[in-house]
Design an enzyme around this catalytic site. Sequence first.
Site, short mmCIF file in Angstrom:
data_model
loop_
_atom_site.label_atom_id
_atom_site.label_comp_id
_atom_site.label_asym_id
_atom_site.label_seq_id
_atom_site.Cartn_x
_atom_site.Cartn_y
_atom_site.Cartn_z
N TYR A 97 0.90 -1.16 0.00
CA TYR A 97 0.00 0.00 0.00
C TYR A 97 0.93 1.20 0.00
O TYR A 97 1.88 1.25 0.79
CB TYR A 97 -0.88 0.06 1.25
CG TYR A 97 -1.75 -1.14 1.49
CD1 TYR A 97 -2.35 -1.83 0.44
CD2 TYR A 97 -1.99 -1.58 2.79
CE1 TYR A 97 -3.15 -2.93 0.68
CE2 TYR A 97 -2.80 -2.68 3.04
CZ TYR A 97 -3.36 -3.36 1.98
OH TYR A 97 -4.15 -4.44 2.23
N CYS A 140 1.53 2.82 3.46
CA CYS A 140 1.88 1.94 4.58
C CYS A 140 3.30 2.23 5.08
O CYS A 140 4.25 2.18 4.29
CB CYS A 140 1.76 0.49 4.13
SG CYS A 140 2.53 -0.71 5.24
#
Length: 327
Positions: free
Chosen positions: A102, A105
């Site tokens: 992601y 992240c």
Amino acid sequence: MRRASILASSSRALLASTQDTTLFHSASFFVAGSSRRWLSTSTPSKSPGGYSRATKLSLSLGSLAAASVAVGSSSLLVEEEAYAKEAVKPDLAPKDVVLYQYEACPFCNKVKAFLDYYDVPYKVVEVNPFSKKEIKWSEYKKVPILMVDGEPLVDSSAIIDQMGNKITPVKASSVVSNDDEENKWCRWVDDHLVHMLSPNIYRNTSEALESFDYIASNGNFSFYEKYSVKYAGAAAMYFVSKKLKKKYNITDERAALYDAAETWVDTLDGRDFLGGSKPNLADLAVFGVLRPIRQLKSGKDMVEHTRIGDWYSRMERAVGESSRIKA
């Protein structure tokens, strides 16, 4: 009921599918040239009696200016060389690296900081946190996952350790060899620093929306999912952040973030990096988890109100441009 369902599913997907419950996401040439032109046009021919005092002074000042430029340029080159990326020997470099991630992240950004610093080319597959179809093949359903020449590596700290063993079997002489200190602060990143992020980036509704606008804009979402993620996710994480404050005994989230930043700077103890003249794995880990928040209000506040800015700027120069292979 449907709105509540969207809210619940959004928060569950976003929380469950990352490694942890934290989701985020040539002046010198001109001066030297000017000095040369000034000297060539302003220097009179030498008379039998020699130069006048004023002319000698002008020549001295011109020479001093040129010398200063040369020293400044030389210092800049030395600094750039000191902060240059670490080169990986061709026989140790992996041939095919793919990061399932992601974008926002912090754990994924730890891995990217490592890959960028060692200039390891890698492809990125942005995972949809709802369907996770991009990692259907994996029993491990969290990110990051790093595929290295067909071998899947999981968990950011384990990935970095294993990649370090593969491509840097012997530490550079310019890096201070203090494994105990390095390991201690790598653990501190995972056990403490990363838990300061969510309470800060989601501390109020406006910052939560700012964070999820970044997540929605950079993530792998459909149009409908982007809308749901931005608004439902922001609302959900605003409340989750309050629980995280309680879990980690945080009373003032900004003060806790500032304290963590100051703790790191104190640990450097005057060094450019924890690794000495060049970053070590702990430097890369701290930089990696902070990079997603740097342009958010929380990150800007942190740099403005603590001493971490100089170190962060040095890390930006050391890590340099991303080695990501553009699709």
